[in-house]
Design an enzyme around this catalytic site. Structure first.
Site, short mmCIF file in Angstrom:
data_model
loop_
_atom_site.label_atom_id
_atom_site.label_comp_id
_atom_site.label_asym_id
_atom_site.label_seq_id
_atom_site.Cartn_x
_atom_site.Cartn_y
_atom_site.Cartn_z
N CYS A 96 0.80 -1.26 0.08
CA CYS A 96 0.00 -0.04 -0.09
C CYS A 96 0.88 1.25 0.03
O CYS A 96 0.25 2.11 -0.03
CB CYS A 96 -0.91 -0.04 1.23
SG CYS A 96 -1.97 -1.68 1.30
N ASN B 83 -10.21 -1.40 0.17
CA ASN B 83 -8.89 -1.08 0.18
C ASN B 83 -8.23 -1.48 -1.25
O ASN B 83 -8.10 -2.83 -1.36
CB ASN B 83 -8.15 -1.84 1.31
CG ASN B 83 -6.87 -1.48 1.49
OD1 ASN B 83 -6.14 -1.31 0.66
ND2 ASN B 83 -6.28 -2.17 2.52
N HIS C 257 -3.22 6.30 2.64
CA HIS C 257 -3.38 5.15 2.16
C HIS C 257 -4.89 5.09 2.72
O HIS C 257 -5.20 4.89 3.86
CB HIS C 257 -2.59 3.92 2.25
CG HIS C 257 -3.22 2.74 2.33
ND1 HIS C 257 -3.84 2.11 0.89
CD2 HIS C 257 -3.31 1.65 3.09
CE1 HIS C 257 -4.18 1.08 1.30
NE2 HIS C 257 -3.95 0.53 2.48
O1 UT7 Z 1 -3.93 -1.79 3.59
C1 UT7 Z 1 -3.08 -2.29 4.77
C2 UT7 Z 1 -3.32 -3.63 5.26
N1 UT7 Z 1 -4.48 -3.66 6.08
C3 UT7 Z 1 -4.98 -2.84 6.95
O2 UT7 Z 1 -4.64 -1.81 7.12
C4 UT7 Z 1 -5.95 -3.37 8.07
C5 UT7 Z 1 -5.82 -2.68 9.33
N2 UT7 Z 1 -6.80 -3.36 9.93
C6 UT7 Z 1 -8.22 -3.25 10.06
O3 UT7 Z 1 -8.80 -2.51 9.04
C7 UT7 Z 1 -9.33 -3.86 11.06
O4 UT7 Z 1 -8.32 -4.41 11.93
C8 UT7 Z 1 -10.01 -4.92 10.53
C9 UT7 Z 1 -11.29 -4.42 9.65
C10 UT7 Z 1 -9.52 -5.87 9.66
C11 UT7 Z 1 -10.89 -5.57 11.59
O5 UT7 Z 1 -11.61 -4.69 12.52
P1 UT7 Z 1 -11.06 -4.78 13.93
O6 UT7 Z 1 -11.94 -3.87 14.71
O7 UT7 Z 1 -9.66 -4.66 14.63
O8 UT7 Z 1 -11.80 -6.05 14.49
P2 UT7 Z 1 -10.97 -7.35 15.33
O9 UT7 Z 1 -10.19 -8.16 14.38
O10 UT7 Z 1 -10.85 -6.74 16.51
O11 UT7 Z 1 -12.39 -8.51 15.43
C12 UT7 Z 1 -13.50 -8.00 16.38
C13 UT7 Z 1 -14.49 -9.27 16.25
C14 UT7 Z 1 -13.82 -10.47 16.38
O12 UT7 Z 1 -14.76 -11.59 16.94
P3 UT7 Z 1 -14.44 -11.68 18.41
O13 UT7 Z 1 -13.22 -12.32 18.77
O14 UT7 Z 1 -14.39 -10.22 19.32
O15 UT7 Z 1 -15.76 -12.64 18.84
C15 UT7 Z 1 -13.62 -11.01 14.97
O16 UT7 Z 1 -13.69 -12.45 14.63
O17 UT7 Z 1 -15.06 -9.16 14.77
C16 UT7 Z 1 -15.15 -10.47 14.12
N3 UT7 Z 1 -14.91 -10.49 12.81
C17 UT7 Z 1 -16.03 -10.30 11.87
N4 UT7 Z 1 -17.29 -10.23 12.25
C18 UT7 Z 1 -18.33 -10.02 11.32
C19 UT7 Z 1 -13.89 -10.35 12.06
N5 UT7 Z 1 -14.14 -10.30 10.78
C20 UT7 Z 1 -15.69 -9.97 10.82
C21 UT7 Z 1 -16.40 -9.83 9.79
N6 UT7 Z 1 -17.85 -9.84 10.14
N7 UT7 Z 1 -15.91 -9.60 8.41
#
Ligand code: UT7
Length: 320
Positions: free
Chosen positions: A111, A277, A247
């Protein structure tokens, strides 16, 4: 001295909204919208690859500017999703556009790619090594996305942006910076064979895998300071910058950066809500959208900052 003399973008036709994912994984529109800001993204067609999107972006660049690219000296495609590892995407663009005599190279910096590409083009032009350099940020990420991984498949989209860098009597690039935390390499990767990074086991499934929380924390914890450092390097305050274009990874990351910098959100163009993204295409797509909405105008001072897999970042301040 150098400047960007022409610019164009392209996104594939197919629009995919969040409800699409409700059918294939355990998720919903509300979760995706509230955690990422994403509402839609574009999917490339079967048989439509990164070099195809690149060519369309360059065709739009030519239509927007009336510029001819048949005599460019060098083509840089910044991508994490080339058509194939060899030949590189830049060589495919050279062939498809019938450009006669251009050096071709891909930048593989996820990115941060597009901003690294601008840094390289600036170096080439200002040193006199090459005169006309095409910098393209293009991705078909949906072709390397694990559609069963709900933590990543909802994020990514496809698109491309192209900029032409040429000599000018005035310097339009005002400062650059970059840096890398290879110690966090295992938090965002795509591996074809190797099954560990930094001694940490990884999945060599040829798809993007990430530890979203770690990347989120790294971006929010580091990028604001890198923005401040870059402005200082150019002898500017943030008030002197008309738009900061980070980004577009996640709207919450952008909001956190804005808050840390005490910088207004309406001066931070984004492409993530409409296009997801798109990695190295996200900054060009955000600029194009802000131009269409009458925000970014010729002569504005922009601070661009790309960040991602590496983990690495690259920044630039320039006159648009
Ligand atoms: O381009 C550079 C590359 N990538 C990035 O910049 C990504 C940076 N990170 C992010 O954008 C975020 O961390 C995400 C959008 C990927 C995830 O958001 P988050 O608020 O950090 O969520 P999390 O990983 O802390 O997960 C929270 C909960 C989890 O459930 P539990 O453990 O609390 O029960 C996940 O399993 O959300 C769950 N979860 C989902 N639920 C519904 C993870 N993905 C999903 C989903 N739908 N698609």
């Amino acid at each position: 001295m150098s400047k960007i003399t022409a610019f164009g973008t392209y996104v594939p036709e197919r629009i995919v909204d969040n409800h699409y994912f409700e059918e294939i994984i355990d998720t919903n529109d509300e979760w995706i919208t509230s955690r990422t800001g994403i509402k839609t993204r574009r999917f490339s067609k079967d048989g439509e690859y990164t070099s195809d999107l690149s060519v369309k972006a360059v065709e739009n660049l030519m239509a927007n500017s009336g510029k001819d690219v048949s005599d460019v000296d060098f083509i840089v495609v910044c991508t994490t999703s080339p058509d194939q590892p060899m030949p590189n995407a830049a060589s495919r663009v050279q062939y498809k556009l019938g450009i006669k005599n251009a050096g071709c190279n891909d930048i593989y910096a996820a990115c941060a790619g597009f901003v690294y590409g601008l840094q390289m083009a600036h170096g080439f032009v200002n040193s006199g090594v090459y005169k006309k350099v095409l910098v393209i940020g293009a991705e078909t990420l949906t072709k390397i996305t694990d559609m069963e991984d709900r933590t990543s498949c909802i994020l990514f989209g496809d698109g491309a942006g192209a900029a032409l860098v040429e000599p000018d009597e005035q310097e339009h690039f005002m400062a650059f910076n970059s840096g890398t935390n290879g110690d966090l390499g295992h938090d965002l990767y795509l591996s074809h064979k190797k099954n560990s990074i930094n001694g940490v086991g990884i999945n060599p499934n040829s798809k993007i895998v990430q530890n979203g929380r770690s990347v989120f924390k790294w971006a929010v914890g580091n990028i604001p300071n890198k923005v401040r450092e870059l402005a200082e390097k150019a002898g500017l305050t943030l008030d002197d910058i008309d738009y900061i274009v980070p980004h577009s990874a996640n709207l919450r990351i952008i909001e956190a950066i804005a808050k840390d910098l005490n910088y207004p959100m309406d001066r931070i163009p984004e492409s993530v809500t409409e296009f997801g993204n798109t990695s190295s295409a996200s900054i060009p797509l955000a600029i194009a959208k802000a131009e269409r909405n009458g925000k970014i105008k010729k002569g504005d001072t922009l601070l661009l900052i790309g960040f991602g897999g590496g983990l690495t970042f690259a920044g630039a301040i320039l006159k648009w």
